[in-house]
Motif scaffolding. Sequence first.
Motif, PDB file in Angstrom:
ATOM      1  N   ARG A  77       4.394   8.669  -4.999  1.00  0.00           N
ATOM      2  CA  ARG A  77       5.277   7.868  -5.849  1.00  0.00           C
ATOM      3  C   ARG A  77       4.616   6.551  -6.213  1.00  0.00           C
ATOM      4  O   ARG A  77       4.116   5.824  -5.365  1.00  0.00           O
ATOM      5  CB  ARG A  77       6.580   7.568  -5.115  1.00  0.00           C
ATOM      6  CG  ARG A  77       7.633   8.636  -5.173  1.00  0.00           C
ATOM      7  CD  ARG A  77       8.301   8.767  -6.523  1.00  0.00           C
ATOM      8  NE  ARG A  77       8.947   7.522  -6.921  1.00  0.00           N
ATOM      9  CZ  ARG A  77      10.068   7.064  -6.392  1.00  0.00           C
ATOM     10  NH1 ARG A  77      10.694   7.751  -5.453  1.00  0.00           N
ATOM     11  NH2 ARG A  77      10.575   5.921  -6.793  1.00  0.00           N
TER      12      ARG A  77
ATOM     13  N   ALA B  39       6.057   3.775  -7.319  1.00  0.00           N
ATOM     14  CA  ALA B  39       6.803   2.634  -6.774  1.00  0.00           C
ATOM     15  C   ALA B  39       6.545   2.453  -5.288  1.00  0.00           C
ATOM     16  O   ALA B  39       6.512   1.335  -4.787  1.00  0.00           O
ATOM     17  CB  ALA B  39       8.294   2.816  -7.033  1.00  0.00           C
ATOM     18  N   VAL B  40       6.338   3.545  -4.567  1.00  0.00           N
ATOM     19  CA  VAL B  40       6.068   3.450  -3.127  1.00  0.00           C
ATOM     20  C   VAL B  40       4.692   2.822  -2.896  1.00  0.00           C
ATOM     21  O   VAL B  40       4.523   1.983  -2.010  1.00  0.00           O
ATOM     22  CB  VAL B  40       6.167   4.831  -2.453  1.00  0.00           C
ATOM     23  CG1 VAL B  40       5.719   4.766  -0.999  1.00  0.00           C
ATOM     24  CG2 VAL B  40       7.591   5.355  -2.526  1.00  0.00           C
TER      25      VAL B  40
ATOM     26  N   ARG C  46       5.047  -0.849  -3.575  1.00  0.00           N
ATOM     27  CA  ARG C  46       5.871  -1.524  -2.562  1.00  0.00           C
ATOM     28  C   ARG C  46       5.224  -1.553  -1.186  1.00  0.00           C
ATOM     29  O   ARG C  46       5.591  -2.373  -0.336  1.00  0.00           O
ATOM     30  CB  ARG C  46       7.217  -0.794  -2.497  1.00  0.00           C
ATOM     31  CG  ARG C  46       8.274  -1.462  -1.673  1.00  0.00           C
ATOM     32  CD  ARG C  46       9.514  -0.576  -1.651  1.00  0.00           C
ATOM     33  NE  ARG C  46      10.467  -1.049  -0.687  1.00  0.00           N
ATOM     34  CZ  ARG C  46      11.617  -1.623  -0.980  1.00  0.00           C
ATOM     35  NH1 ARG C  46      11.937  -1.819  -2.240  1.00  0.00           N
ATOM     36  NH2 ARG C  46      12.439  -2.006  -0.033  1.00  0.00           N
TER      37      ARG C  46
ATOM     38  N   ARG D 190       7.266   9.512   1.541  1.00  0.00           N
ATOM     39  CA  ARG D 190       7.177   8.058   1.448  1.00  0.00           C
ATOM     40  C   ARG D 190       6.381   7.472   2.611  1.00  0.00           C
ATOM     41  O   ARG D 190       5.517   6.617   2.430  1.00  0.00           O
ATOM     42  CB  ARG D 190       8.589   7.475   1.415  1.00  0.00           C
ATOM     43  CG  ARG D 190       8.629   5.973   1.350  1.00  0.00           C
ATOM     44  CD  ARG D 190      10.055   5.449   1.487  1.00  0.00           C
ATOM     45  NE  ARG D 190      10.057   4.005   1.351  1.00  0.00           N
ATOM     46  CZ  ARG D 190       9.788   3.169   2.331  1.00  0.00           C
ATOM     47  NH1 ARG D 190       9.478   3.621   3.531  1.00  0.00           N
ATOM     48  NH2 ARG D 190       9.808   1.864   2.126  1.00  0.00           N
TER      49      ARG D 190
ATOM     50  N   ALA E 155       8.135  -3.467  -7.721  1.00  0.00           N
ATOM     51  CA  ALA E 155       8.712  -2.175  -7.340  1.00  0.00           C
ATOM     52  C   ALA E 155      10.162  -2.070  -7.807  1.00  0.00           C
ATOM     53  O   ALA E 155      10.602  -1.011  -8.258  1.00  0.00           O
ATOM     54  CB  ALA E 155       8.619  -1.983  -5.825  1.00  0.00           C
TER      55      ALA E 155
ATOM     56  N   ALA F 206      12.206   9.108  -1.359  1.00  0.00           N
ATOM     57  CA  ALA F 206      12.297   7.677  -1.657  1.00  0.00           C
ATOM     58  C   ALA F 206      13.179   7.470  -2.880  1.00  0.00           C
ATOM     59  O   ALA F 206      13.141   8.232  -3.836  1.00  0.00           O
ATOM     60  CB  ALA F 206      10.912   7.085  -1.904  1.00  0.00           C
TER      61      ALA F 206
ATOM     62  N   GLY G  47      11.124   2.820  -4.723  1.00  0.00           N
ATOM     63  CA  GLY G  47      10.288   3.075  -3.561  1.00  0.00           C
ATOM     64  C   GLY G  47      10.903   2.808  -2.211  1.00  0.00           C
ATOM     65  O   GLY G  47      10.255   3.004  -1.187  1.00  0.00           O
TER      66      GLY G  47
END
Length: 195
Positions: free
Chosen positions: A11, A13-14, A17, A88, A136, A182, A186
């Motif tokens: 991911r 965003a993960v 973040r 995640r 994020a 997630a 994230g």
Amino acid sequence: MARAGGHGLARVAVVVRAGSAPLWWLGVLAAGIGVLAPGITGRRIGVMVGAVLFIVAAAVVAYARRKRYTALIGSAVRAGKHDVLQDRAVTVRNWRRGHRWWLLLAFLAALGGAFAVPAAGGMLLAGCGTGLRLKAAWLGRRERDGNALLWVRVDWLDRWGGRPTGKAVRACRSTGIAAGDAAPGGSRRRTAALV
């Protein structure tokens, strides 16, 4: 490991973040220790400089490369049925493991800088962590608006856990909003993912 014809996906965003918490806590710790040293400038000036650095760092990190993210979001293609979605926790662990020496060096530099400008280096680190959290969150809003989560091929991330906008990243994949473990942005998903 991905099946034939598929790829491992992390991911976006993960990945973004993943550095926010260690940078924030190392920054807070460095600022707390650093404020004990009088420094060359004195504590009051050090904290004021640190506050400015915190705000500037948070803004710069939060807004950096947004055009690139927007382009990747706009050109994302649907993930295939053989693509494997990375958990995640695995994505976060890979990023932090790959960046652990950089985090340590940044922490030591922030502590060393306290002898000149107390607390400023730590507040700069904390500002970078805050900026990553804000970026994020922005990605999470884009994912919710588009009703799709954004993923990047794991093998396109660089060897240190990667930047999701690095030169090797040529395109992103998308899935439904309930895919993976997630939430948009994230963070940990508070409810079980729908199958």
